[in-house]
Design a protein around this motif. Structure first.
Motif, mmCIF file in Angstrom:
data_model
loop_
_atom_site.group_PDB
_atom_site.id
_atom_site.type_symbol
_atom_site.label_atom_id
_atom_site.label_comp_id
_atom_site.label_asym_id
_atom_site.label_seq_id
_atom_site.Cartn_x
_atom_site.Cartn_y
_atom_site.Cartn_z
ATOM 1 N N ARG A 39 25.671 30.158 44.482
ATOM 2 C CA ARG A 39 26.300 30.407 45.750
ATOM 3 C C ARG A 39 27.723 30.667 45.306
ATOM 4 N N GLY A 40 28.192 29.521 44.560
ATOM 5 C CA GLY A 40 29.587 29.490 43.898
ATOM 6 C C GLY A 40 29.858 30.656 43.162
ATOM 7 N N VAL A 41 29.316 31.310 42.499
ATOM 8 C CA VAL A 41 29.298 32.506 41.807
ATOM 9 C C VAL A 41 29.281 33.871 42.725
ATOM 10 N N ALA A 42 28.531 33.792 43.515
ATOM 11 C CA ALA A 42 28.558 34.957 44.631
ATOM 12 C C ALA A 42 29.940 34.730 45.408
ATOM 13 N N ILE A 43 30.561 33.734 46.027
ATOM 14 C CA ILE A 43 31.629 33.404 46.667
ATOM 15 C C ILE A 43 32.706 34.194 45.697
ATOM 16 N N THR A 44 32.867 33.486 44.585
ATOM 17 C CA THR A 44 33.784 33.883 43.646
ATOM 18 C C THR A 44 34.073 35.214 43.249
ATOM 19 N N LEU A 45 33.088 35.938 43.096
ATOM 20 C CA LEU A 45 32.735 37.532 42.771
ATOM 21 C C LEU A 45 33.398 38.460 44.084
ATOM 22 N N PHE A 46 33.066 37.676 45.198
ATOM 23 C CA PHE A 46 33.379 38.488 46.422
ATOM 24 C C PHE A 46 34.821 38.438 46.845
ATOM 25 N N VAL A 47 35.458 37.205 46.613
ATOM 26 C CA VAL A 47 36.943 37.058 46.749
ATOM 27 C C VAL A 47 37.807 37.859 45.622
ATOM 28 N N LEU A 48 37.246 38.196 44.603
ATOM 29 C CA LEU A 48 37.967 38.558 43.466
ATOM 30 C C LEU A 48 37.692 40.069 43.453
ATOM 31 N N VAL A 77 30.569 48.343 50.271
ATOM 32 C CA VAL A 77 29.337 47.880 49.109
ATOM 33 C C VAL A 77 29.693 46.509 48.947
ATOM 34 N N THR A 78 30.950 45.981 48.586
ATOM 35 C CA THR A 78 30.802 44.584 48.221
ATOM 36 C C THR A 78 30.435 43.791 49.193
ATOM 37 N N VAL A 79 30.717 43.983 50.383
ATOM 38 C CA VAL A 79 30.270 43.135 51.619
ATOM 39 C C VAL A 79 28.808 43.018 51.669
ATOM 40 N N LEU A 80 27.970 44.256 51.539
ATOM 41 C CA LEU A 80 26.718 44.356 51.731
ATOM 42 C C LEU A 80 25.982 43.575 50.536
ATOM 43 N N LEU A 81 26.558 43.927 49.444
ATOM 44 C CA LEU A 81 25.917 43.183 48.253
ATOM 45 C C LEU A 81 26.250 41.526 48.201
ATOM 46 N N PHE A 82 27.302 41.158 48.785
ATOM 47 C CA PHE A 82 27.700 39.667 48.975
ATOM 48 C C PHE A 82 26.419 39.150 49.843
ATOM 49 N N ALA A 83 26.599 39.881 51.000
ATOM 50 C CA ALA A 83 25.566 39.585 52.029
ATOM 51 C C ALA A 83 23.879 39.484 51.576
ATOM 52 N N LEU A 92 32.885 23.160 46.558
ATOM 53 C CA LEU A 92 31.894 22.609 47.093
ATOM 54 C C LEU A 92 30.554 23.040 46.456
ATOM 55 N N ALA A 93 30.435 24.222 46.219
ATOM 56 C CA ALA A 93 28.991 24.452 45.563
ATOM 57 C C ALA A 93 28.825 23.930 44.184
ATOM 58 N N VAL A 94 29.986 23.941 43.386
ATOM 59 C CA VAL A 94 29.977 23.137 42.048
ATOM 60 C C VAL A 94 29.742 21.488 42.491
ATOM 61 N N PHE A 95 30.125 21.101 43.504
ATOM 62 C CA PHE A 95 29.884 19.791 43.903
ATOM 63 C C PHE A 95 28.364 19.470 43.959
ATOM 64 N N ALA A 96 27.824 20.358 44.739
ATOM 65 C CA ALA A 96 26.355 20.251 45.309
ATOM 66 C C ALA A 96 25.491 20.498 43.878
#
Length: 409
Positions: free
Chosen positions: A297-306, A312-318, A387-391
């Motif tokens: 999840r942490g990796v996915a959120i990072t890529l989505f923000v950057l 396309v990016t929204v649907l790939l993130f979803a 928080l993803a890293v923490f979990a």
């Protein structure tokens, strides 16, 4: 799996296990549907009443908190009196909350209906009660798979209700759409009759303890406390994205329909993720699986923000988040059942879920609070990554074995 593998409670007849599983899946689908699309009502409802996003977000945050507070109580009632009464009662309160939300003229009424009533209603009619009921009916070696099926059914509700909710808003307006969603919740008591008088327990470990002793031992078990702490992060991610992703998509210049399809896509891929998680959890260490899910999840959120925003990016993130969405539930439920057995699973899973909902409360409310003060969700996305890293770290040392108080039947 046959009925001969189930050990009925004294004086209790076992109905078709297939009927119970199907009814449980339909209940999960219906109860999870409306609460997963609350984000679709944020913009039209706040604009109609001239409310801030924080006002709406606080109502959904209260909903998540009350859902969490009510879950251990609902679980204890289900352990004591059976799942049918709890599911039916919860569904009626849930339906009433949606109906009053459609009329709410002030923030106070919004917080009462969408917050308190829907939260308590979902505590009684949620998939946690369904999973615990199913966990008492299937042998230990089948639980993770059945938990995956039940969780996937909830995801199907998100997949179904996202385009349905958007279509109802367009065709009838947001207020009438809420009334219609409330009416659909009245189907749950009918489905819950499949659980009436069927509280059988599977063979395997059982607890030779009172509820109080079971809870004291659970909180004295380090692995359980780590599991509770990690599940907080799941609630934080899921609630924030469900509520704030649709308006965030509009903020970055994309059509509102993309937000609805993003929520639907999360539901679609969550079906795959939940089923896959249930199967993998049967053969792979559950704590390690949970660590990989949260780090993913942490990796996915990072890529989505950057990455530059686009359809396309929204649907790939979803799609990616869908695979990792409620895939945490089968291994988490499986660990609770393994640690403490099925006798008090509804109560102990309810306590675990309360941590999830505290995270959901903070994810929804702080997301709206921070947006109203900064005009952006950017900082909150990075909090989600941290928080993803923490979990991922917290789940790694969990021991996958029964707690000392679990003894053979």
């Amino acid at each position: 799996m046959t009925l001969s593998q189930l050990r009925p409670a004294p004086g209790v007849a076992i109905r078709s296990l297939g009927l119970v599983v199907v009814a449980g899946c339909l209940i999960s689908m219906l109860s999870f549907g409306p609460r997963s699309v609350m984000g679709l009502f944020l913009a039209p409802m706040t604009e109609a009443h001239d409310w801030s996003r924080e006002t709406f977000a606080l109502a959904i945050a209260i909903q998540n908190l009350l859902w969490g507070l009510g879950q251990p109580v609902a679980g204890a009632l289900a352990d004591r009196w059976g799942s049918f009464r709890v599911l039916a009662g919860g569904a009626l309160v849930y339906a009433a909350g949606l109906a009053i939300m459609s009329w709410a003229p002030t923030p106070l009424w919004l917080h009462l209906s969408a917050g308190i009533m829907m939260g308590l209603g979902m505590a009684g009619a949620s998939f946690s009660i369904v999973l615990a009921a199913l966990g008492r009916r299937v042998p230990a070696e089948k639980r993770s798979i059945v938990f995956g099926i039940g969780t996937a059914a909830g995801s199907a509700g998100q997949l179904l209700f996202a385009p349905l909710g958007q279509a109802l808003i367009i065709a009838y307006g947001w207020s009438q759409a809420l009334v219609m969603l409330g009416a659909m919740m009245l189907i749950i008591p009918l489905l819950a009759t499949a659980f009436a008088g069927t509280e059988a327990a599977p063979s395997g470990p059982v607890r030779q303890q009172s509820l109080k002793e079971a809870m004291l031992e659970a909180f004295g078990w380090r692995s359980y406390n780590l599991l509770v702490a990690g599940f907080f992060v799941c609630g934080f991610h899921v609630a924030f994205i469900t509520t704030h992703l649709p308006p965030y998509i509009v903020d970055i210049g994309l059509p509102a329909s993309v937000g609805a399809w993003a929520i639907a896509l999360i539901g679609l891929f969550n079906i795959v993720g939940a089923l896959a998680s249930g199967v993998i959890a049967q053969h792979f260490p559950k704590p390690m699986l949970l660590s990989f899910i949260y780090l993913g999840r942490g990796v996915a959120i990072t890529l989505f923000v950057l990455l530059p925003p686009s359809n396309v990016t929204v649907l790939l993130f979803a799609a990616t988040m869908g695979l990792l969405w409620l895939s945490t539930v089968p291994p988490t439920s499986g660990l609770v059942a393994l640690m403490f057995g099925p006798r008090y699973m509804a109560t102990l899973m309810g306590i675990t879920f309360f941590s999830h909902q505290v995270g959901a409360f903070l994810g929804v409310w702080l997301g709206g609070w921070l947006y109203d003060r900064t005009g952006s969700y950017d900082m909150f996305w990075w909090i989600g990554v941290a928080l993803a890293v923490f979990a991922g770290i917290v789940h790694w040392p969990i021991r996958e074995r029964p707690a000392p108080g679990v003894v053979p039947a």
